[in-house]
Design an enzyme around this catalytic site. Structure first.
Site: not given
Ligand code: GRF
Length: 204
Positions: A15-17, A91-92, A108, A110
């Protein structure tokens, strides 16, 4: 409910994003409200982050019936008046009916410069390819895996002594700038699709 631009974040892991979006809102860089954090993984670190940020959490473990699962997610988002769904390590693969319920309203992030290195292990793929740079991409979600129209990208250099961990950390830092910026474009009504191409305009 406030009249802020309303988003949902779907995440399965660290969940860092998600955190980057929370922090961007707190600092005023992003004018939006995260109406819900939806996860299929009740013990993921993102859940603790959401609690700390006082963002409502919906735990929705996957169901064998994809359509029933999609209906559940749609109902949660509609109930909260969600205008944009941001996948952040969810992850789905989304069922078509979820995409149809939020047309051009699901994005999304990536960890590569799509269309290079789609799917899992994008960072490992970039290292193995021996290329000088990689990056991150925010794109619309369609029925494929990392195939939807690209909205924005940020490049990241690959250093000769990089490991997967060092490169991933550099990509994550880029993601944490890019994702809130793109969500802000949506909040400002600046993102449109014309003739199948993404156009980032001056705003509504
Ligand atoms: C990120 O690197 C994103 O690009 C990918 O999954 C990762 C999620 O990282 N889809 P986080 O859980 O947000 O740290």
């Amino acid at each position: 409910m406030s009249d802020e631009f309303s988003i949902a974040v779907f995440a399965s892991g660290n969940g860092s994003n998600f955190q980057a979006l929370v922090d961007a809102i707190a600092s005023g860089r992003l004018t939006a409200e995260i109406r819900l954090l939806l996860t299929d993984q009740p013990h993921a670190r993102v859940v603790a982050r959401a609690h700390a940020a006082q963002v409502p959490v919906v735990v929705a473990p996957a169901l064998p019936d994809r359509d029933a699962y999609a209906d559940q997610l749609i109902a949660h988002c509609r109930r909260q008046g969600v205008q944009l769904i941001c996948l952040a390590g969810f992850m789905r693969i989304l069922a078509p009916r979820l995409l149809q319920a939020f047309p051009h309203r699901i994005i999304n992030i990536h960890p590569s410069l799509l269309p290079q290195c789609p799917g899992l292990h994008a960072v490992q793929q970039a290292l193995q390819a021996g290329v000088a740079e990689t990056g991150c991409t925010v794109h619309f979600v369609d029925e494929g895996v990392d195939t939807g129209p690209v909205i924005a990208q940020r490049k990241v250099p690959i250093h000769p002594n990089d490991t997967e961990a060092t490169l991933l950390a550099r990509i994550h830092a880029a993601e944490h700038h890019l994702y809130p910026q793109v969500v802000q474009w949506f909040a400002e009504g600046r993102v449109a699709i014309r003739d199948g191409h993404v156009v980032v305009g001056a705003g509504s």
